[in-house]
Scaffold this motif. Structure first.
Motif, PDB file in Angstrom:
ATOM      1  N   GLU A  19      28.639  14.368 -48.874  1.00  0.00           N
ATOM      2  CA  GLU A  19      27.694  13.668 -48.008  1.00  0.00           C
ATOM      3  C   GLU A  19      28.315  12.453 -47.337  1.00  0.00           C
ATOM      4  O   GLU A  19      27.625  11.515 -46.943  1.00  0.00           O
ATOM      5  CB  GLU A  19      26.454  13.246 -48.804  1.00  0.00           C
ATOM      6  CG  GLU A  19      25.608  14.404 -49.281  1.00  0.00           C
ATOM      7  CD  GLU A  19      24.279  13.954 -49.870  1.00  0.00           C
ATOM      8  OE1 GLU A  19      23.898  12.786 -49.649  1.00  0.00           O
ATOM      9  OE2 GLU A  19      23.636  14.753 -50.554  1.00  0.00           O
ATOM     10  N   PHE A  20      29.638  12.474 -47.199  1.00  0.00           N
ATOM     11  CA  PHE A  20      30.309  11.316 -46.613  1.00  0.00           C
ATOM     12  C   PHE A  20      30.175  11.344 -45.092  1.00  0.00           C
ATOM     13  O   PHE A  20      30.727  12.197 -44.417  1.00  0.00           O
ATOM     14  CB  PHE A  20      31.790  11.291 -46.997  1.00  0.00           C
ATOM     15  CG  PHE A  20      32.517  10.078 -46.464  1.00  0.00           C
ATOM     16  CD1 PHE A  20      32.291   8.837 -47.029  1.00  0.00           C
ATOM     17  CD2 PHE A  20      33.399  10.194 -45.410  1.00  0.00           C
ATOM     18  CE1 PHE A  20      32.957   7.711 -46.547  1.00  0.00           C
ATOM     19  CE2 PHE A  20      34.064   9.077 -44.917  1.00  0.00           C
ATOM     20  CZ  PHE A  20      33.844   7.834 -45.494  1.00  0.00           C
ATOM     21  N   ASN A  21      29.399  10.401 -44.575  1.00  0.00           N
ATOM     22  CA  ASN A  21      29.253  10.208 -43.141  1.00  0.00           C
ATOM     23  C   ASN A  21      28.848   8.752 -42.931  1.00  0.00           C
ATOM     24  O   ASN A  21      28.352   8.097 -43.857  1.00  0.00           O
ATOM     25  CB  ASN A  21      28.232  11.171 -42.528  1.00  0.00           C
ATOM     26  CG  ASN A  21      26.851  11.016 -43.130  1.00  0.00           C
ATOM     27  OD1 ASN A  21      26.165  10.024 -42.883  1.00  0.00           O
ATOM     28  ND2 ASN A  21      26.421  11.996 -43.945  1.00  0.00           N
ATOM     29  N   PRO A  22      29.057   8.213 -41.741  1.00  0.00           N
ATOM     30  CA  PRO A  22      28.783   6.781 -41.517  1.00  0.00           C
ATOM     31  C   PRO A  22      27.358   6.359 -41.865  1.00  0.00           C
ATOM     32  O   PRO A  22      27.155   5.296 -42.456  1.00  0.00           O
ATOM     33  CB  PRO A  22      29.065   6.606 -40.017  1.00  0.00           C
ATOM     34  CG  PRO A  22      30.076   7.656 -39.703  1.00  0.00           C
ATOM     35  CD  PRO A  22      29.687   8.838 -40.554  1.00  0.00           C
ATOM     36  N   ALA A  23      26.365   7.192 -41.514  1.00  0.00           N
ATOM     37  CA  ALA A  23      24.967   6.810 -41.749  1.00  0.00           C
ATOM     38  C   ALA A  23      24.652   6.735 -43.241  1.00  0.00           C
ATOM     39  O   ALA A  23      24.040   5.764 -43.719  1.00  0.00           O
ATOM     40  CB  ALA A  23      24.033   7.798 -41.065  1.00  0.00           C
ATOM     41  N   THR A  24      25.044   7.765 -43.991  1.00  0.00           N
ATOM     42  CA  THR A  24      24.768   7.777 -45.430  1.00  0.00           C
ATOM     43  C   THR A  24      25.530   6.673 -46.151  1.00  0.00           C
ATOM     44  O   THR A  24      24.998   6.012 -47.050  1.00  0.00           O
ATOM     45  CB  THR A  24      25.139   9.138 -46.038  1.00  0.00           C
ATOM     46  OG1 THR A  24      24.449  10.177 -45.339  1.00  0.00           O
ATOM     47  CG2 THR A  24      24.761   9.203 -47.508  1.00  0.00           C
ATOM     48  N   CYS A  25      26.767   6.452 -45.725  1.00  0.00           N
ATOM     49  CA  CYS A  25      27.572   5.394 -46.331  1.00  0.00           C
ATOM     50  C   CYS A  25      26.916   4.030 -46.101  1.00  0.00           C
ATOM     51  O   CYS A  25      26.841   3.203 -47.023  1.00  0.00           O
ATOM     52  CB  CYS A  25      28.976   5.417 -45.726  1.00  0.00           C
ATOM     53  SG  CYS A  25      30.197   4.501 -46.680  1.00  0.00           S
ATOM     54  N   GLU A  26      26.404   3.811 -44.909  1.00  0.00           N
ATOM     55  CA  GLU A  26      25.735   2.553 -44.601  1.00  0.00           C
ATOM     56  C   GLU A  26      24.444   2.400 -45.404  1.00  0.00           C
ATOM     57  O   GLU A  26      24.117   1.300 -45.871  1.00  0.00           O
ATOM     58  CB  GLU A  26      25.426   2.476 -43.104  1.00  0.00           C
ATOM     59  CG  GLU A  26      24.984   1.113 -42.610  1.00  0.00           C
ATOM     60  CD  GLU A  26      26.056   0.049 -42.749  1.00  0.00           C
ATOM     61  OE1 GLU A  26      25.696  -1.145 -42.769  1.00  0.00           O
ATOM     62  OE2 GLU A  26      27.255   0.401 -42.848  1.00  0.00           O
ATOM     63  N   GLU A  80      32.320   5.372 -51.277  1.00  0.00           N
ATOM     64  CA  GLU A  80      32.947   6.389 -50.440  1.00  0.00           C
ATOM     65  C   GLU A  80      33.444   7.571 -51.278  1.00  0.00           C
ATOM     66  O   GLU A  80      33.291   8.726 -50.886  1.00  0.00           O
ATOM     67  CB  GLU A  80      34.097   5.769 -49.646  1.00  0.00           C
ATOM     68  CG  GLU A  80      33.623   4.796 -48.571  1.00  0.00           C
ATOM     69  CD  GLU A  80      34.757   4.138 -47.814  1.00  0.00           C
ATOM     70  OE1 GLU A  80      35.920   4.579 -47.994  1.00  0.00           O
ATOM     71  OE2 GLU A  80      34.493   3.193 -47.049  1.00  0.00           O
ATOM     72  N   LEU A  89      30.335   9.724 -52.245  1.00  0.00           N
ATOM     73  CA  LEU A  89      29.789  10.515 -51.142  1.00  0.00           C
ATOM     74  C   LEU A  89      30.744  11.648 -50.748  1.00  0.00           C
ATOM     75  O   LEU A  89      30.296  12.745 -50.376  1.00  0.00           O
ATOM     76  CB  LEU A  89      29.483   9.612 -49.945  1.00  0.00           C
ATOM     77  CG  LEU A  89      28.375   8.583 -50.189  1.00  0.00           C
ATOM     78  CD1 LEU A  89      28.189   7.685 -48.974  1.00  0.00           C
ATOM     79  CD2 LEU A  89      27.058   9.272 -50.531  1.00  0.00           C
ATOM     80  N   LYS A  90      32.027  11.397 -50.822  1.00  0.00           N
ATOM     81  CA  LYS A  90      32.996  12.462 -50.538  1.00  0.00           C
ATOM     82  C   LYS A  90      32.901  13.562 -51.599  1.00  0.00           C
ATOM     83  O   LYS A  90      32.968  14.752 -51.286  1.00  0.00           O
ATOM     84  CB  LYS A  90      34.408  11.892 -50.488  1.00  0.00           C
ATOM     85  CG  LYS A  90      34.699  11.079 -49.233  1.00  0.00           C
ATOM     86  CD  LYS A  90      36.094  10.460 -49.271  1.00  0.00           C
ATOM     87  CE  LYS A  90      36.361   9.637 -48.010  1.00  0.00           C
ATOM     88  NZ  LYS A  90      37.693   8.967 -48.055  1.00  0.00           N
TER      89      LYS A  90
END
Length: 258
Positions: A136-143, A128, A131-132
């Motif tokens: 690019e921190f968003n639920p899809a990319t994090c998953e 996290e 990505l932050k």
């Protein structure tokens, strides 16, 4: 059983085959390897005067070396092992991003003494933070990152599911187990996954590390080159789909019959 000399000869043959088939990824790795050298020199020559910068230089130097080892292992036909190295790269990038520009976290990193856990304790916190940091921190990319890390950990920790897929093959000629180097289509796919995961993580890590370079023009230039590598990797989506299609029956030069 084969001799060491025979194994080295097979590795040389596998390296030629694998690097040729993975040439688009190999080119990106070469560019990224060179970029890491330049970024380390830029940070060391123009450092932010803070403790976090010292931690950044330590972790970024380790990242450059691990990226090199991951790529060499991939080319030699040890895709399963290379996936493990790629997982380590993602963990290091997570540590680098979690420390960020925080001198407090840098001090906690340096004082960390828990031999059973890394820093931060939860890999998801590092993902996290990464990505932050790169926006690019968003639920899809994090998953996506967490799913990728799961695959890499399957390789690293000898998960039976992946070990069976790698170690036992059945085709029209019968059943056999594989002892690397493995230039088969399955082996190529594992090597390509390792390289792709390593590039994705390592470019993000480079972006984070360059925040500690006080030369803004140089920082912008190097970050731009890292962004170009990311773009070129994403442009290989169609190439990846074609890579999964076998060109010919698997050669068994590296396999031992059950």
């Amino acid at each position: 059983m084969s001799s060491i000399r025979e194994r080295i000869e097979r590795e040389s043959i596998a390296q030629l085959q694998i690097r040729d088939r993975l040439s688009p990824l190999a080119n990106l790795i070469d560019r990224l390897d060179s970029l890491y050298d330049r970024a380390l020199n830029a940070i060391a020559g123009n450092p932010e005067p803070r403790a976090a910068t010292k931690v950044t230089l330590i972790l970024t130097t380790r990242l450059a070396d691990d990226l090199r080892v991951c790529s060499l292992t991939s080319y030699l036909g040890y895709g399963l092992q290379a996936l493990g190295f790629a997982g380590t790269i993602m963990e290091l990038v997570g540590s680098l991003s979690y420390v960020g520009s925080s001198d407090d976290r840098a001090a906690k990193w340096a004082e960390h003494s828990d031999r059973r856990r890394s820093f931060p304790h939860k890999v998801s916190d590092g993902i996290e933070a990464t990505l932050k940091a790169v926006g690019e921190f968003n639920p899809a990319t994090c998953e996506d990152w967490k799913n990728g890390y799961e695959i890499m950990c399957m390789a690293k920790h000898g998960n039976p599911y992946l070990s069976l897929l790698h170690g036992l093959r059945i085709d029209s000629l019968g059943a056999y187990h594989v002892r690397a180097p493995d230039p088969s289509d399955f082996g190529i796919m594992m090597s390509s996954q390792a390289l792709a995961y390593a590039i994705t993580s390592a470019t993000a890590g480079l972006n984070v590390a360059l925040a500690h370079c006080t030369d803004s023009a140089l920082q912008t230039q190097l970050r731009g080159e890292a962004l170009n590598i990311v773009g070129d990797l994403r442009a290989l989506e169609a190439w990846f789909r074609g890579l999964g299609k076998p060109d010919s029956p698997p050669a068994r030069m590296n396999e031992e019959t059950v």
